[in-house]
Design a protein around this motif. Sequence first.
Motif, PDB file in Angstrom:
ATOM      1  N   ASP A  71       0.857  -1.190   0.000  1.00  0.00           N
ATOM      2  CA  ASP A  71       0.000   0.000   0.000  1.00  0.00           C
ATOM      3  C   ASP A  71       0.892   1.239   0.000  1.00  0.00           C
ATOM      4  O   ASP A  71       1.576   1.527   0.990  1.00  0.00           O
ATOM      5  CB  ASP A  71      -0.906  -0.017   1.228  1.00  0.00           C
ATOM      6  N   GLN A  72       0.881   1.976  -1.096  1.00  0.00           N
ATOM      7  CA  GLN A  72       1.762   3.137  -1.238  1.00  0.00           C
ATOM      8  C   GLN A  72       1.358   4.303  -0.346  1.00  0.00           C
ATOM      9  O   GLN A  72       2.116   5.269  -0.218  1.00  0.00           O
ATOM     10  CB  GLN A  72       1.785   3.600  -2.692  1.00  0.00           C
ATOM     11  N   SER A  73       0.188   4.242   0.265  1.00  0.00           N
ATOM     12  CA  SER A  73      -0.225   5.338   1.134  1.00  0.00           C
ATOM     13  C   SER A  73       0.611   5.403   2.413  1.00  0.00           C
ATOM     14  O   SER A  73       0.653   6.442   3.078  1.00  0.00           O
ATOM     15  CB  SER A  73      -1.714   5.197   1.492  1.00  0.00           C
ATOM     16  N   TYR A  74       1.271   4.287   2.781  1.00  0.00           N
ATOM     17  CA  TYR A  74       2.214   4.330   3.901  1.00  0.00           C
ATOM     18  C   TYR A  74       3.455   5.099   3.453  1.00  0.00           C
ATOM     19  O   TYR A  74       4.014   4.819   2.390  1.00  0.00           O
ATOM     20  CB  TYR A  74       2.601   2.923   4.346  1.00  0.00           C
ATOM     21  N   SER A  75       3.896   6.031   4.266  1.00  0.00           N
ATOM     22  CA  SER A  75       5.004   6.894   3.841  1.00  0.00           C
ATOM     23  C   SER A  75       6.358   6.206   3.941  1.00  0.00           C
ATOM     24  O   SER A  75       7.219   6.397   3.074  1.00  0.00           O
ATOM     25  CB  SER A  75       5.018   8.178   4.673  1.00  0.00           C
ATOM     26  N   GLN A  76       6.567   5.392   5.000  1.00  0.00           N
ATOM     27  CA  GLN A  76       7.886   4.791   5.210  1.00  0.00           C
ATOM     28  C   GLN A  76       7.831   3.281   5.441  1.00  0.00           C
ATOM     29  O   GLN A  76       8.694   2.561   4.964  1.00  0.00           O
ATOM     30  CB  GLN A  76       8.591   5.466   6.408  1.00  0.00           C
ATOM     31  N   PHE A  77       6.841   2.814   6.171  1.00  0.00           N
ATOM     32  CA  PHE A  77       6.814   1.405   6.564  1.00  0.00           C
ATOM     33  C   PHE A  77       5.380   0.926   6.676  1.00  0.00           C
ATOM     34  O   PHE A  77       4.545   1.559   7.319  1.00  0.00           O
ATOM     35  CB  PHE A  77       7.533   1.218   7.905  1.00  0.00           C
ATOM     36  N   ALA A 106       8.293  -5.560  14.007  1.00  0.00           N
ATOM     37  CA  ALA A 106       7.289  -5.822  12.964  1.00  0.00           C
ATOM     38  C   ALA A 106       7.998  -6.118  11.654  1.00  0.00           C
ATOM     39  O   ALA A 106       9.058  -5.552  11.349  1.00  0.00           O
ATOM     40  CB  ALA A 106       6.347  -4.638  12.799  1.00  0.00           C
ATOM     41  N   LEU A 107       7.379  -7.014  10.876  1.00  0.00           N
ATOM     42  CA  LEU A 107       7.817  -7.298   9.517  1.00  0.00           C
ATOM     43  C   LEU A 107       6.912  -6.534   8.565  1.00  0.00           C
ATOM     44  O   LEU A 107       5.696  -6.488   8.756  1.00  0.00           O
ATOM     45  CB  LEU A 107       7.711  -8.793   9.224  1.00  0.00           C
ATOM     46  N   GLY A 108       7.508  -5.926   7.541  1.00  0.00           N
ATOM     47  CA  GLY A 108       6.673  -5.211   6.584  1.00  0.00           C
ATOM     48  C   GLY A 108       7.462  -4.634   5.436  1.00  0.00           C
ATOM     49  O   GLY A 108       8.667  -4.876   5.284  1.00  0.00           O
ATOM     50  N   PHE A 109       6.763  -3.850   4.604  1.00  0.00           N
ATOM     51  CA  PHE A 109       7.379  -3.171   3.463  1.00  0.00           C
ATOM     52  C   PHE A 109       8.078  -1.911   3.959  1.00  0.00           C
ATOM     53  O   PHE A 109       7.460  -1.067   4.612  1.00  0.00           O
ATOM     54  CB  PHE A 109       6.327  -2.797   2.426  1.00  0.00           C
ATOM     55  N   LEU A 110       9.360  -1.778   3.628  1.00  0.00           N
ATOM     56  CA  LEU A 110      10.163  -0.638   4.089  1.00  0.00           C
ATOM     57  C   LEU A 110      10.609   0.201   2.909  1.00  0.00           C
ATOM     58  O   LEU A 110      11.051  -0.330   1.882  1.00  0.00           O
ATOM     59  CB  LEU A 110      11.390  -1.134   4.859  1.00  0.00           C
ATOM     60  N   ARG A 111      10.509   1.509   3.067  1.00  0.00           N
ATOM     61  CA  ARG A 111      10.994   2.437   2.048  1.00  0.00           C
ATOM     62  C   ARG A 111      12.464   2.731   2.331  1.00  0.00           C
ATOM     63  O   ARG A 111      12.822   3.176   3.418  1.00  0.00           O
ATOM     64  CB  ARG A 111      10.179   3.723   2.082  1.00  0.00           C
ATOM     65  N   VAL A 112      13.322   2.489   1.315  1.00  0.00           N
ATOM     66  CA  VAL A 112      14.763   2.627   1.479  1.00  0.00           C
ATOM     67  C   VAL A 112      15.279   3.673   0.502  1.00  0.00           C
ATOM     68  O   VAL A 112      14.911   3.668  -0.684  1.00  0.00           O
ATOM     69  CB  VAL A 112      15.481   1.275   1.243  1.00  0.00           C
ATOM     70  N   ASP A 113      16.152   4.552   0.984  1.00  0.00           N
ATOM     71  CA  ASP A 113      16.746   5.599   0.142  1.00  0.00           C
ATOM     72  C   ASP A 113      15.678   6.425  -0.572  1.00  0.00           C
ATOM     73  O   ASP A 113      15.863   6.818  -1.727  1.00  0.00           O
ATOM     74  CB  ASP A 113      17.706   4.982  -0.883  1.00  0.00           C
ATOM     75  N   THR A 114      14.564   6.631   0.073  1.00  0.00           N
ATOM     76  CA  THR A 114      13.441   7.473  -0.365  1.00  0.00           C
ATOM     77  C   THR A 114      12.677   6.935  -1.572  1.00  0.00           C
ATOM     78  O   THR A 114      11.543   7.339  -1.805  1.00  0.00           O
ATOM     79  CB  THR A 114      13.897   8.908  -0.697  1.00  0.00           C
ATOM     80  N   THR A 115      13.255   6.038  -2.338  1.00  0.00           N
ATOM     81  CA  THR A 115      12.591   5.612  -3.576  1.00  0.00           C
ATOM     82  C   THR A 115      12.428   4.114  -3.729  1.00  0.00           C
ATOM     83  O   THR A 115      11.633   3.672  -4.560  1.00  0.00           O
ATOM     84  CB  THR A 115      13.373   6.120  -4.804  1.00  0.00           C
ATOM     85  N   MET A 116      13.167   3.301  -2.974  1.00  0.00           N
ATOM     86  CA  MET A 116      13.195   1.870  -3.220  1.00  0.00           C
ATOM     87  C   MET A 116      12.383   1.098  -2.177  1.00  0.00           C
ATOM     88  O   MET A 116      12.183   1.539  -1.046  1.00  0.00           O
ATOM     89  CB  MET A 116      14.634   1.344  -3.243  1.00  0.00           C
ATOM     90  N   LEU A 117      11.949  -0.091  -2.583  1.00  0.00           N
ATOM     91  CA  LEU A 117      11.119  -0.962  -1.748  1.00  0.00           C
ATOM     92  C   LEU A 117      11.945  -2.147  -1.245  1.00  0.00           C
ATOM     93  O   LEU A 117      12.703  -2.755  -2.004  1.00  0.00           O
ATOM     94  CB  LEU A 117       9.925  -1.472  -2.567  1.00  0.00           C
ATOM     95  N   ASP A 118      11.783  -2.463   0.035  1.00  0.00           N
ATOM     96  CA  ASP A 118      12.462  -3.620   0.621  1.00  0.00           C
ATOM     97  C   ASP A 118      11.528  -4.267   1.631  1.00  0.00           C
ATOM     98  O   ASP A 118      10.506  -3.688   2.029  1.00  0.00           O
ATOM     99  CB  ASP A 118      13.767  -3.199   1.291  1.00  0.00           C
ATOM    100  N   LEU A 119      11.880  -5.467   2.035  1.00  0.00           N
ATOM    101  CA  LEU A 119      11.164  -6.190   3.077  1.00  0.00           C
ATOM    102  C   LEU A 119      12.065  -6.190   4.306  1.00  0.00           C
ATOM    103  O   LEU A 119      13.252  -6.524   4.198  1.00  0.00           O
ATOM    104  CB  LEU A 119      10.864  -7.616   2.620  1.00  0.00           C
ATOM    105  N   ALA A 120      11.526  -5.808   5.479  1.00  0.00           N
ATOM    106  CA  ALA A 120      12.402  -5.622   6.637  1.00  0.00           C
ATOM    107  C   ALA A 120      11.684  -5.979   7.931  1.00  0.00           C
ATOM    108  O   ALA A 120      10.446  -5.950   8.023  1.00  0.00           O
ATOM    109  CB  ALA A 120      12.887  -4.180   6.699  1.00  0.00           C
TER     110      ALA A 120
END
Length: 519
Positions: free
Chosen positions: A49-55, A67-81
Motif C-alpha cells: 500500500d503506497q499510502s504508507y510513507s515509510q513502513f 514488525a515485519l513489513g514493506f520498508l521504504r529505502v533511500d526514499t525511492t526503493m522498496l524492501d522487506l524488513a
Amino acid sequence: MEAVMARINLVLVLCVAAAALMASFVAAAGEGAAATAKELRRGFSVTHDQSYSQFQPVLSDPTGAFALGFLRVDTTMLDLAVLHLPSAFPLWRAIPDRPAPWSAAASLSFDGGLVLTDHAVNKVLWSTAAASASAGDRVLLLNTSNLQIQSASGSSADVVWQSFDYPSETIVQGQNFTSAAALYTFDRRFAMRLGSNYFGLYIEPPPPSSSGVAAAMYFKHTALEAKAQIVAGGGPTYARVEPDGFLAMYQKEGPPADVLSFDTFNRGVRAFRRMTLEPDGNLRAYYWDGTRWALDYTAITEPCELPTTCGAYSVCRAQPSGRCECLANATDGSGCATAAAPAASVGGSLCGTTGGEVGGLYRAVRRQGVEPVNKELLGFERAASAADCEARCERNCSCWGAVYSNGTGYCYLMDYPAQLLVEGDERKVGYFKVRSLEDEAAARGRSGASRVKAVLLAVGVAAVVGAAAFGAYKVWDSRRRTAVDARRQMGDVDDGLSPGPYKNLGSFSSVELTNSFRR
C-alpha cells in the motif's frame, strides 16, 4: 437538598464512567482493526500500500516491539524488513538483488515460503525458496526479532527458515553469527566475516568476481582463547552478542573462547543490544536505553584506519588525524577519486610492462614515505632491495602495489587497488599500479582515432575497387559495341526492336528493359 445533590453527583460519575468504558471499547476495536497479524498461514497474501510513507507493517511479534513489513529505502526503493518499532531501525532486510521502486505493484505472499513479487513486471524480487528445501506451515516473528518459517511436526514445530541465519547489516543479542553468514553494508562495499578463530572486516571487490581484485581485510580481531580453546576440526565457531555487554566467540556452548568487551560490560545494564556494520565501514555496538540507541563499542577509533576516510589512491596523514592527500599529482584528497578510477572500475591487464611502466590503461606510481595501515594483515616476503620488491609486483598480474621497508627488508604485496595508505618514514618505498581517468580518456581517444582510420581505409579501398570495376566495365562495353557494329554490318543484328528469340537481343540490359515494359 443535599440528597438531591448527591444523587446528581452519582449520576454524573456513572455517566463519566460509562463514557470512559465506551471510549476504551472503541479504542480497543480500532487497535484491533489496525493491528498486524501475529502469524501468517499458507495462502496468505498482502499487497503493498503506497499510502504508507515509510513502513507498512504486516506481521508483529508478541510484545509489539518488532514488525515485519514493506520498508521504504533511500526514499525511492522498496524492501522487506524487520523493524525495531520504537526506533524505526531495520534489524533485518531482505535486500533483493534488483530492488523495485516504492511505487511498484508489489505483494508479499506465503504458501510454504515467503515470496516478494513485483506484479508490474511479473517478477519475483526475493524469496526464501532457495534457502529452504522444505515448505513451512506458518510464519512467526519472535520477541527476539527473529523471523521464522515453521513446519508443524507432531506436537513440536521445526524451523524451516529463519532470518537469524541470513543477517543483512546487523546482528542482535542472542543471534548466532557463523562463518556461513556475513554482514554487508547496504552498498556491499564492506563485509564482516567470521574465520576459524577470528572475525575480520573487509573491503569487498567490485562485481563481477572475475575482476581480479581480492577482498582486502582492514580489521581483524583474534580470539584470546583465555577460558576455552578452539580445537581444529572441533566444529565451526560462532559469535554472539550477549546481554551483559560483550561479543563472545564460541566453538561449543560453555565458556567462550573470546570476550570482546563493550563499554557497559559487567555494569548491569540490561537492555536490547545490536551490533551493526555501518556505511563508513566501521563496526559498532549499541543498546536501546528506552529513548535512543546508546553507543557501546567502536571497532576502529583511528580515522586513518577506516577505508572511507580518504578512499582509493589516497594517503592519510596521522597528524592532523584524518587529513588526506592524493597518491600522485594532487594535494587534496577530494580529487583522488577523479584523478584515478575507483576500485569499482578496475579491469584490464595488470601485466605487459615496458620500461617499468604498466601496460594497458594502468601506469606505475612510485612514492616514498608511505605504508599500508593494515600491513600486519598483508602477505610479505623478504626482498633484497626496493627494486627487487617492485619487480615482484610488476611481474605479478594480480598485484596492485608493493611497499618495501629498507629497515626490515620486508616486501608487502597488495592484491587490491591502493588504499588504506598512511604516512611512514622515508625508509618505506611504495610502487602502485594506478588507472587514471586521463589515461582512460586518452585510450578512448586512441581507440576512436583507430576507428576513424579504419573507416577511412575502408572508404579508400571501396573507392579503389569501385574505380577498377568502372574501368573494367568501360573496357568491356567498348569491346561489346565493336562486336555489335561488326555483326550489324553482316546483317545479324536488329537492335532488339523486332520480335525474335532472346539470343538475338543485343544485350542483357535489353532483356530487363523489355520485361519491365511488359509488366
